[in-house]
Design a protein around this motif. Sequence first.
Motif, PDB file in Angstrom:
ATOM      1  N   VAL A  35      29.727  -5.183  38.609  1.00 32.19           N
ATOM      2  CA  VAL A  35      30.174  -6.530  38.728  1.00 32.19           C
ATOM      3  C   VAL A  35      30.686  -6.940  37.503  1.00 32.19           C
ATOM      4  O   VAL A  35      31.534  -7.850  37.248  1.00 32.19           O
ATOM      5  CB  VAL A  35      29.188  -7.228  39.473  1.00 32.19           C
ATOM      6  CG1 VAL A  35      29.743  -8.858  39.375  1.00 32.19           C
ATOM      7  CG2 VAL A  35      28.806  -6.946  40.864  1.00 32.19           C
ATOM      8  N   LEU A  36      29.908  -6.451  36.168  1.00 31.80           N
ATOM      9  CA  LEU A  36      30.074  -6.886  35.159  1.00 31.80           C
ATOM     10  C   LEU A  36      31.748  -6.619  34.515  1.00 31.80           C
ATOM     11  O   LEU A  36      32.337  -7.226  33.771  1.00 31.80           O
ATOM     12  CB  LEU A  36      29.043  -6.222  34.143  1.00 31.80           C
ATOM     13  CG  LEU A  36      27.673  -6.688  34.310  1.00 31.80           C
ATOM     14  CD1 LEU A  36      26.695  -6.067  33.394  1.00 31.80           C
ATOM     15  CD2 LEU A  36      27.347  -8.187  34.036  1.00 31.80           C
ATOM     16  N   LEU A  39      33.868  -9.481  35.934  1.00 34.79           N
ATOM     17  CA  LEU A  39      33.454 -10.556  35.438  1.00 34.79           C
ATOM     18  C   LEU A  39      33.710 -10.724  33.853  1.00 34.79           C
ATOM     19  O   LEU A  39      34.528 -11.704  33.475  1.00 34.79           O
ATOM     20  CB  LEU A  39      32.113 -11.024  35.314  1.00 34.79           C
ATOM     21  CG  LEU A  39      31.464 -11.060  36.682  1.00 34.79           C
ATOM     22  CD1 LEU A  39      29.733 -11.352  36.504  1.00 34.79           C
ATOM     23  CD2 LEU A  39      31.750 -12.272  37.484  1.00 34.79           C
ATOM     24  N   GLY A  43      36.345 -13.506  31.786  1.00 32.93           N
ATOM     25  CA  GLY A  43      35.235 -14.150  31.160  1.00 32.93           C
ATOM     26  C   GLY A  43      35.399 -14.083  29.535  1.00 32.93           C
ATOM     27  O   GLY A  43      35.339 -15.200  28.562  1.00 32.93           O
ATOM     28  N   TYR A  98      38.607  -9.692  44.052  1.00 29.97           N
ATOM     29  CA  TYR A  98      37.547 -10.361  43.643  1.00 29.97           C
ATOM     30  C   TYR A  98      37.669 -10.686  42.003  1.00 29.97           C
ATOM     31  O   TYR A  98      37.511 -11.922  41.774  1.00 29.97           O
ATOM     32  CB  TYR A  98      36.018  -9.416  43.544  1.00 29.97           C
ATOM     33  CG  TYR A  98      34.887 -10.078  43.286  1.00 29.97           C
ATOM     34  CD1 TYR A  98      34.403 -10.890  44.039  1.00 29.97           C
ATOM     35  CD2 TYR A  98      34.521 -10.136  41.823  1.00 29.97           C
ATOM     36  CE1 TYR A  98      32.886 -11.581  43.663  1.00 29.97           C
ATOM     37  CE2 TYR A  98      33.353 -10.769  41.431  1.00 29.97           C
ATOM     38  CZ  TYR A  98      32.621 -11.657  42.406  1.00 29.97           C
ATOM     39  OH  TYR A  98      31.596 -12.397  42.263  1.00 29.97           O
ATOM     40  N   ILE A 102      37.604 -14.435  40.094  1.00 27.37           N
ATOM     41  CA  ILE A 102      37.074 -14.852  38.762  1.00 27.37           C
ATOM     42  C   ILE A 102      38.029 -15.401  37.934  1.00 27.37           C
ATOM     43  O   ILE A 102      37.613 -16.298  36.949  1.00 27.37           O
ATOM     44  CB  ILE A 102      36.296 -13.310  38.273  1.00 27.37           C
ATOM     45  CG1 ILE A 102      35.489 -12.949  39.040  1.00 27.37           C
ATOM     46  CG2 ILE A 102      35.957 -13.678  36.819  1.00 27.37           C
ATOM     47  CD1 ILE A 102      34.323 -13.822  39.421  1.00 27.37           C
ATOM     48  N   ILE A 203      25.701 -17.213  37.440  1.00 26.12           N
ATOM     49  CA  ILE A 203      25.590 -15.921  37.346  1.00 26.12           C
ATOM     50  C   ILE A 203      25.117 -15.033  38.305  1.00 26.12           C
ATOM     51  O   ILE A 203      25.745 -14.077  38.873  1.00 26.12           O
ATOM     52  CB  ILE A 203      24.894 -15.577  35.893  1.00 26.12           C
ATOM     53  CG1 ILE A 203      25.647 -15.966  34.928  1.00 26.12           C
ATOM     54  CG2 ILE A 203      24.432 -14.159  35.849  1.00 26.12           C
ATOM     55  CD1 ILE A 203      25.129 -15.959  33.610  1.00 26.12           C
ATOM     56  N   LEU A 206      27.399 -14.946  41.598  1.00 25.70           N
ATOM     57  CA  LEU A 206      28.652 -13.887  41.272  1.00 25.70           C
ATOM     58  C   LEU A 206      28.183 -12.595  41.157  1.00 25.70           C
ATOM     59  O   LEU A 206      29.149 -11.656  41.745  1.00 25.70           O
ATOM     60  CB  LEU A 206      29.231 -14.294  39.759  1.00 25.70           C
ATOM     61  CG  LEU A 206      30.071 -15.706  39.819  1.00 25.70           C
ATOM     62  CD1 LEU A 206      30.478 -15.787  38.191  1.00 25.70           C
ATOM     63  CD2 LEU A 206      31.164 -15.782  40.476  1.00 25.70           C
ATOM     64  N   GLY A 210      29.661 -10.207  44.047  1.00 23.60           N
ATOM     65  CA  GLY A 210      30.401  -8.872  43.512  1.00 23.60           C
ATOM     66  C   GLY A 210      29.993  -7.586  44.026  1.00 23.60           C
ATOM     67  O   GLY A 210      30.702  -6.819  44.462  1.00 23.60           O
TER      68      GLY A 210
END
Length: 295
Positions: A35-36, A39, A43, A98, A102, A203, A206, A210
């Motif tokens: 998921v990182l 994101l 971000g 997804y 984001i 966080i 998400l 995710g």
Amino acid sequence: MTDTSIKPRRVRFSWEETPLHWVPGDPFTTHLINVLHMLLPAGERWFVHVFKQALPYIQDPRLKAEVKGFMGQEGTHAVAHQRVLEHMREQGLDPGPYVENIEWIFERMLGDDTMPPIARTYWLKERVALIAAIEHYTAVLGQWILDARPLDDAGADAVMMDLLRWHGAEEVEHRSVAFDLFMHLDGSYARRTRTMMVTGPMIVLLLKRGAGFLMANDPILRGRLRAKWTHYFYRAHQGRVPTLRSLALAVPRYLRPGFHPSQEGDLRQALDYIAISPAHAEFLSLTSETYRRSQ
């Protein structure tokens, strides 16, 4: 004399041999950490965008240099994680839907036009405070991944672990920059509290959503396994993912009067890892080889 300035480093990761489930037999841990990758590109581009707007307000030359170094590192991180998303697509798992959500959060909900022009300075300070809160968590996660030996014991892919540890080490290295910028521009304790109270739950939400998306769309699982809290608590107990307790305890530390991010993480450990990162060493080796061939 050791150069301690914050600066971007060129790295090279080769994903050809990295499997979709890069933690063998553990799709949940794989996808929760994945998921990182979804994101971070949006971000970190947003971080750079906001800090670029803050640069004219910085009166301290040293802080301005650190902010520019921070921006360079975050831009490099965004590119590295974007390439993981491309590798996921090649393996039949499209993170696009997804990622679009984001990008909407950062570009629209937290974008320049969210507030009317009269509130521009207020909105800049608010977003810098949000970044400072997020960066507290990225430093906590950065230290966690540097120490996460259970992932090595589980046979996690070496290239993926290098990406995560290189990135985590640089998060520990620049852990103070966003907070110092926030304190320089504003420093309001009410704003610091408010933005952290938003950041922590967001966080977790998400990450949970995710992981659910990735497992539901995993071409290997084909919907046979869903992301559940029981999976999370089991893997956290094994040390393969951070515990909820460790994430929750990050909040009161951040809100403690007299807190400074330099109190978090092990800078020496982070710099030591950067010095031996295979991706950084491979880039330097390729650069050196290219130079020799040109002579």
